[in-house]
Scaffold this motif. Sequence first.
Motif, PDB file in Angstrom:
ATOM      1  N   ALA A  29     -27.958 -66.542 -63.351  1.00  0.00           N
ATOM      2  CA  ALA A  29     -29.300 -66.655 -62.764  1.00  0.00           C
ATOM      3  C   ALA A  29     -29.604 -68.074 -62.306  1.00  0.00           C
ATOM      4  N   VAL A  39     -28.305 -70.583 -66.839  1.00  0.00           N
ATOM      5  CA  VAL A  39     -29.093 -69.438 -67.300  1.00  0.00           C
ATOM      6  C   VAL A  39     -28.359 -68.169 -66.876  1.00  0.00           C
ATOM      7  N   GLN A  41     -28.543 -63.854 -66.762  1.00  0.00           N
ATOM      8  CA  GLN A  41     -29.351 -62.652 -66.935  1.00  0.00           C
ATOM      9  C   GLN A  41     -28.529 -61.689 -67.790  1.00  0.00           C
ATOM     10  N   TYR A  56     -33.485 -63.518 -69.730  1.00  0.00           N
ATOM     11  CA  TYR A  56     -32.879 -64.754 -69.219  1.00  0.00           C
ATOM     12  C   TYR A  56     -32.557 -65.674 -70.374  1.00  0.00           C
ATOM     13  N   TYR A 100     -41.792 -60.748 -65.896  1.00  0.00           N
ATOM     14  CA  TYR A 100     -40.581 -60.719 -66.748  1.00  0.00           C
ATOM     15  C   TYR A 100     -40.346 -59.295 -67.251  1.00  0.00           C
ATOM     16  N   HIS A 132     -36.644 -68.845 -67.785  1.00  0.00           N
ATOM     17  CA  HIS A 132     -37.372 -68.013 -66.820  1.00  0.00           C
ATOM     18  C   HIS A 132     -37.690 -68.805 -65.559  1.00  0.00           C
ATOM     19  N   ALA A 135     -34.568 -69.287 -63.510  1.00  0.00           N
ATOM     20  CA  ALA A 135     -34.062 -68.037 -62.954  1.00  0.00           C
ATOM     21  C   ALA A 135     -34.920 -67.550 -61.799  1.00  0.00           C
TER      22      ALA A 135
END
Length: 163
Positions: A29, A39, A41, A56, A100, A132, A135
């Motif tokens: 991500a 990062v 996912q 994430y 999210y 987050h 990402a």
Amino acid sequence: MTLEPVTADDRAVIATQLGREPRALRAIAARCPSGHPAVVQTNPRLEDGTPFPTLYYLTCPRLAAAISTLETTGVMKDMTERLSSDPDLAEAYQRAHESYLAERDALDPLGTQVTAGGMPGRVKCLHALVAHSLATTPGHNPFGDEALALLTSWPTGDCAAVD
Ligand SMILES: [Zn+2]
């Protein structure tokens, strides 16, 4: 947001970063300036079906260490307190939580509203919130954005010098 497929090289780097085989890997991500995964996912469930609500996950150990240092300054308590005095901020954090959750539910609904990092009512883990932010794009997670801006050793520090 650009999700990239996980290559064999990425998987090997992530295993080194985590010190164990990565679980439930779905995509890369975000990457650090040096190019390694920062990062990932992950699938909402581990391979054995166990729910894994963290969509994430931050993998770069240097970035993680920098965030841990930031957490020791007490910034999360201040952030949480501001949620009760700043309605715009609280609304933005609520939107971060909802987006999210919507992304995760689109992959595999877990039947829980729990997301990550303390969203939407508290700030409990800056690692999850920064993950987050990285990402997505700036503006998606107000506290992830703030924490990133407070980091002085990333992305131009040690992390960028290594792979
Ligand atoms: Zn890194």
